[in-house]
Design a protein around this motif. Structure first.
Motif, mmCIF file in Angstrom:
data_model
loop_
_atom_site.group_PDB
_atom_site.id
_atom_site.type_symbol
_atom_site.label_atom_id
_atom_site.label_comp_id
_atom_site.label_asym_id
_atom_site.label_seq_id
_atom_site.Cartn_x
_atom_site.Cartn_y
_atom_site.Cartn_z
ATOM 1 N N VAL A 113 -89.475 -6.206 25.007
ATOM 2 C CA VAL A 113 -89.953 -7.047 26.216
ATOM 3 C C VAL A 113 -90.418 -8.890 25.322
ATOM 4 O O VAL A 113 -90.316 -9.042 24.708
ATOM 5 N N HIS A 114 -89.355 -9.192 26.649
ATOM 6 C CA HIS A 114 -89.558 -10.717 26.229
ATOM 7 C C HIS A 114 -90.229 -11.926 27.080
ATOM 8 O O HIS A 114 -90.324 -12.367 26.558
ATOM 9 N N SER A 115 -91.681 -11.241 27.385
ATOM 10 C CA SER A 115 -92.091 -11.791 28.562
ATOM 11 C C SER A 115 -93.499 -12.966 26.937
ATOM 12 O O SER A 115 -93.658 -12.830 25.998
ATOM 13 N N GLN A 116 -93.487 -13.871 27.278
ATOM 14 C CA GLN A 116 -94.557 -14.881 26.845
ATOM 15 C C GLN A 116 -95.622 -14.785 27.038
ATOM 16 O O GLN A 116 -96.368 -15.734 26.494
ATOM 17 N N ASN A 117 -96.319 -13.978 28.192
ATOM 18 C CA ASN A 117 -97.263 -13.529 27.842
ATOM 19 C C ASN A 117 -97.530 -12.543 26.551
ATOM 20 O O ASN A 117 -97.256 -11.660 26.813
ATOM 21 N N PRO A 118 -98.482 -12.819 25.741
ATOM 22 C CA PRO A 118 -98.547 -12.187 24.190
ATOM 23 C C PRO A 118 -99.386 -11.059 24.861
ATOM 24 O O PRO A 118 -98.988 -9.558 23.960
ATOM 25 N N ASN A 152 -99.217 -4.785 26.057
ATOM 26 C CA ASN A 152 -99.821 -3.878 26.488
ATOM 27 C C ASN A 152 -98.643 -2.728 26.741
ATOM 28 O O ASN A 152 -98.445 -1.683 26.531
ATOM 29 N N ILE A 153 -97.420 -3.595 27.634
ATOM 30 C CA ILE A 153 -95.927 -2.706 27.376
ATOM 31 C C ILE A 153 -95.502 -2.598 26.463
ATOM 32 O O ILE A 153 -94.926 -1.166 26.431
ATOM 33 N N GLU A 154 -95.214 -3.264 25.703
ATOM 34 C CA GLU A 154 -94.602 -2.190 23.916
ATOM 35 C C GLU A 154 -96.395 -1.197 23.695
ATOM 36 O O GLU A 154 -94.988 -0.165 22.963
ATOM 37 N N SER A 155 -96.886 -1.290 23.503
ATOM 38 C CA SER A 155 -97.933 -0.740 23.241
ATOM 39 C C SER A 155 -97.760 0.943 24.240
ATOM 40 O O SER A 155 -97.779 2.199 23.551
ATOM 41 N N LEU A 156 -97.717 0.710 25.671
ATOM 42 C CA LEU A 156 -97.921 1.651 26.602
ATOM 43 C C LEU A 156 -96.248 2.759 25.824
ATOM 44 O O LEU A 156 -96.010 3.891 25.785
ATOM 45 N N LEU A 157 -95.294 1.968 26.120
ATOM 46 C CA LEU A 157 -93.794 2.647 26.101
ATOM 47 C C LEU A 157 -93.637 3.106 23.936
ATOM 48 O O LEU A 157 -92.677 4.041 23.774
ATOM 49 N N ASN A 158 -94.450 2.625 23.105
ATOM 50 C CA ASN A 158 -93.912 3.575 21.758
ATOM 51 C C ASN A 158 -94.872 4.613 22.081
ATOM 52 O O ASN A 158 -94.508 5.394 20.566
#
Length: 95
Positions: free
Chosen positions: A73-78, A83-89
């Motif tokens: 996830v390269h987003s600058q929105n922390p 949220n994306i990392e948590s869902l996918l992990n």
């Protein structure tokens, strides 16, 4: 190795296939299958965001019984990034 880059504004890095929206993300995967790697941005303008893409991807993997692609996830929105990392992990741990 097929690598997908989801971002509405940034230049697409060399070696990646770029998609700019939720609709392009879904269309690419439905047409070409899962890539080996996906790099997510969260903020994609006024419509759906990268988290919506991640949720769709989880459902796609469940529906088609396929393994989740490697991702970053390269987003600058922390908050969006987390949220994306948590869902996918979490999905990866269960399947």
């Amino acid at each position: 190795m097929k690598k997908l880059y989801l971002d509405d504004l940034r230049l697409i890095p060399e070696g990646f296939i770029g998609v700019r929206s939720f609709a392009e993300f879904v269309n690419y995967i439905e047409t070409n299958g899962l890539p080996d790697f996906i790099s997510f941005d969260h903020d994609l303008g006024l419509q759906e965001n990268g988290f919506d893409c991640a949720k769709w991807l989880v459902n796609h993997c469940l529906d088609h019984k396929v393994k989740l692609s490697d991702f970053a996830v390269h987003s600058q929105n922390p908050v969006g990034k987390k949220n994306i990392e948590s869902l996918l992990n979490n999905f990866r741990k269960q399947f």
